[in-house]
Motif scaffolding. Structure first.
Motif, PDB file in Angstrom:
ATOM      1  N   ILE A  55      40.533  34.224  37.631  1.00 13.38           N
ATOM      2  CA  ILE A  55      40.859  35.558  37.117  1.00 13.38           C
ATOM      3  C   ILE A  55      40.454  36.627  38.128  1.00 13.38           C
ATOM      4  CG2 ILE A  55      40.240  37.268  35.343  1.00 13.38           C
ATOM      5  CD1 ILE A  55      40.110  34.918  33.346  1.00 13.38           C
ATOM      6  N   LYS A  56      39.282  36.483  38.694  1.00 12.55           N
ATOM      7  CA  LYS A  56      38.790  37.431  39.703  1.00 12.55           C
ATOM      8  C   LYS A  56      39.759  37.516  40.880  1.00 12.55           C
ATOM      9  CE  LYS A  56      34.952  37.810  43.008  1.00 12.55           C
ATOM     10  NZ  LYS A  56      33.647  37.219  43.394  1.00 12.55           N
TER      11      LYS A  56
ATOM     12  N   ARG B 292      35.025  46.226  36.784  1.00 14.07           N
ATOM     13  CA  ARG B 292      35.483  45.197  37.717  1.00 14.07           C
ATOM     14  C   ARG B 292      34.471  44.825  38.803  1.00 14.07           C
ATOM     15  NH1 ARG B 292      40.495  45.698  38.877  1.00 14.07           N
ATOM     16  NH2 ARG B 292      40.513  44.789  40.943  1.00 14.07           N
TER      17      ARG B 292
ATOM     18  N   LEU C 257      36.525  38.159  30.365  1.00 16.49           N
ATOM     19  CA  LEU C 257      36.665  38.143  31.820  1.00 16.49           C
ATOM     20  C   LEU C 257      37.911  38.889  32.276  1.00 16.49           C
ATOM     21  CD1 LEU C 257      35.674  34.406  32.364  1.00 16.49           C
ATOM     22  CD2 LEU C 257      34.302  36.415  32.984  1.00 16.49           C
ATOM     23  N   TYR C 258      39.004  38.708  31.548  1.00 14.81           N
ATOM     24  CA  TYR C 258      40.236  39.441  31.870  1.00 14.81           C
ATOM     25  C   TYR C 258      40.017  40.949  31.732  1.00 14.81           C
ATOM     26  CZ  TYR C 258      44.902  41.427  31.163  1.00 14.81           C
ATOM     27  OH  TYR C 258      46.020  42.216  31.222  1.00 14.81           O
TER      28      TYR C 258
ATOM     29  N   LYS D 229      42.330  40.621  41.694  1.00 15.02           N
ATOM     30  CA  LYS D 229      41.701  41.314  42.828  1.00 15.02           C
ATOM     31  C   LYS D 229      40.489  42.146  42.390  1.00 15.02           C
ATOM     32  CE  LYS D 229      45.872  41.481  45.675  1.00 15.02           C
ATOM     33  NZ  LYS D 229      46.655  40.567  44.854  1.00 15.02           N
ATOM     34  N   ALA D 230      39.654  41.535  41.565  1.00 19.56           N
ATOM     35  CA  ALA D 230      38.442  42.197  41.091  1.00 19.56           C
ATOM     36  C   ALA D 230      37.261  41.797  41.982  1.00 19.56           C
ATOM     37  CB  ALA D 230      38.165  41.824  39.640  1.00 19.56           C
ATOM     38  N   ASP D 231      36.162  42.492  41.832  1.00 26.46           N
ATOM     39  CA  ASP D 231      34.994  42.258  42.690  1.00 26.46           C
ATOM     40  C   ASP D 231      33.762  41.825  41.902  1.00 26.46           C
ATOM     41  OD1 ASP D 231      36.281  42.997  45.138  1.00 26.46           O
ATOM     42  OD2 ASP D 231      36.154  45.093  44.488  1.00 26.46           O
TER      43      ASP D 231
ATOM     44  N   ALA E 168      38.073  42.186  34.665  1.00 27.36           N
ATOM     45  CA  ALA E 168      38.873  42.176  35.889  1.00 27.36           C
ATOM     46  C   ALA E 168      39.878  43.308  35.957  1.00 27.36           C
ATOM     47  CB  ALA E 168      39.597  40.837  36.018  1.00 27.36           C
ATOM     48  N   THR E 169      40.370  43.759  34.809  1.00 31.09           N
ATOM     49  CA  THR E 169      41.420  44.782  34.786  1.00 31.09           C
ATOM     50  C   THR E 169      40.897  46.173  34.449  1.00 31.09           C
ATOM     51  OG1 THR E 169      41.911  44.143  32.489  1.00 31.09           O
ATOM     52  CG2 THR E 169      43.243  43.137  34.228  1.00 31.09           C
TER      53      THR E 169
END
Length: 435
Positions: free
Chosen positions: A51-52, A27, A17-18, A56-58, A21-22
């Protein structure tokens, strides 16, 4: 892109997940968290949302109770990381053979414990794989569940899924161990290695763009106590092995006395459990806002292996240093053996690379290639004669009667997780020498 984590409560999912997100490439993915345990599903869902938000992930997050729930959405990628009663069963996998004098270092992926582990996990993963096949038979499926190459072999040979890859973090752990020894940053170490999962030979070792083997030689002269089994193999065959002594030692009959007590048997099992518990404790603190964002960026050295491959397939081409695939001439082992080799990954697909290895370095791997095939087929077919063949081929079995008795007791202890076998099969093993 649609990514499913099956067994989402596992220790692998948070890093996945990290990584999503990065990653600029990943993302915006649709993420499905499949977990049958209610408490774990709630936790990993909350963690995914945290984490999202933090990064600031979508990506979207959809929790599901079963693989059947994926039929509503379909998927492009699936990551399988499932196990039942891991530590309780692992202890039995070590203790029962040890009681008979079978000196297996870990009993997780090799030896009689590794065989019992295979017989339990293969039917579990095959059931999941067949359900994925109903969702999207063209999905790319990544397997973390151990014994990972044997599970991968079974899925490829007993389902209609063809885009199946075994993944392991062992090559990254080797970098982490070599980095302080060579006084290097692990992120600047690169390697080309090949062999079988948990037993590869490093053909090329570099720090930045420089050959690091001379640097390793100098470091080992200063540290003759560093991994005595790996050093013995290096002196003998001219290549340093990976990932480390206790994993390699599962496949060699002379390893036991070379490995320190704290890195084998029940002590290693307990250490592994404590490390997992500590990771989960820190994740709970992060969920409560007590671990800041910078801690992730500071302490996470490498991306999740599965999501790193997906990133390459979705647009950011790269060399994946280790991936487990059916052998198609990549190294000189039997065709179809699940081998660990580097691969070029790009939107065109996954292209494994051939690696030349010394003939003599392949000999111990040839035995394990046959055990891989026999154990996976035995697990998928419920074939007790293939179990017996795998037992008598295994290098850690020093006595036929002892090996068969230990295997019979192991199977009897785990029959509730081996639906393909019954008490009559155990009795066949017990009576094999008398037949």
């Amino acid at each position: 892109m649609r990514i499913a984590f099956i067994g989402a409560g596992s220790i692998f999912t948070p890093l996945g997940l990290y990584t999503i997100a990065t990653s600029e490439v990943l993302r915006n993915a649709d993420v499905y968290l499949v977990e049958i345990d209610d408490e774990r599903r709630k936790f990993i869902t909350a963690l995914a949302e945290k984490i999202k938000k933090t990064f600031k992930a979508d990506f979207t997050v959809t929790p599901l109770e079963s693989v059947e729930g994926l039929k509503k959405y379909s998927i492009d990628y699936a990551v399988i990381s499932v196990e039942k009663e891991r530590y309780e069963r692992w202890r039995l996998d070590f203790e029962i053979p040890h009681k008979y004098g079978v000196m297996q270092v870990l009993g997780e992926n090799g030896g009689l414990g590794g065989l019992a582990h295979t017989l339990r996990v293969v039917p579990l993963v095959l059931e999941i794989a067949k359900r994925i096949e109903d969702v999207n038979r063209d999905a790319r499926v990544f397997i973390y569940s151990n014994p990972e190459p044997r599970v991968t072999y079974a899925v490829l040979n007993y389902t209609g899924l063809k885009n199946v890859y075994g993944l392991c973090t062992g090559y990254l752990e080797r970098k982490e161990m070599l980095a302080p020894l060579m006084k290097a940053d692990e992120r600047e170490i690169s390697l080309i290695a090949a062999g079988l999962n948990h037993f590869t030979w490093i053909k090329e070792l570099r720090v930045k763009d420089e050959d690091a083997y001379p640097r390793l030689d100098e470091a080992l002269r200063r540290r003759p106590d560093f991994e005595p089994l790996s050093q013995l193999l290096y002196r003998t065959y001219g290549l340093f092995p990976s990932p480390d002594d206790n994993h390699i030692g599962e496949y060699l009959n002379f390893a036991w006395h070379l490995i320190p007590e704290e890195r084998k048997g029940l002590k290693w099992i307990e250490r592994t459990k404590k490390e997992g518990d500590e990771v989960r404790r820190l994740l709970r603190l992060f969920l409560r806002g007590l671990v800041p964002k910078f801690a992730f960026n500071r302490f996470i050295k490498f991306p999740d292996v599965a999501m790193n491959v997906v990133e390459g397939l979705e647009g950011r081409g790269k060399l994946q240093e280790a991936i487990n695939v059916p052998n198609r001439g990549y190294i000189d082992l039997p065709e179809g053996t699940i081998v660990e080799v580097p691969a070029e990954v790009s939107p065109r697909g996954i292209k494994p690379l051939r690696v030349e290895l010394p003939r003599e370095a392949l000999v111990p791997l040839r035995v394990q290639a046959e055990i891989q095939r026999l154990s996976a087929e035995a697990a998928a077919e419920g074939n007790v004669e293939k179990v017996i063949k795998a037992v008598l081929l295994d290098p850690v079995v020093h006595d036929a009667e002892v090996g068969l008795k230990a295997m019979a007791e192991l199977m009897r202890a785990h029959l509730d997780m081996m639906p393909q076998f019954g008490e009559d099969d155990v009795e066949v093993i017990e009576g094999w020498l008398r037949a």
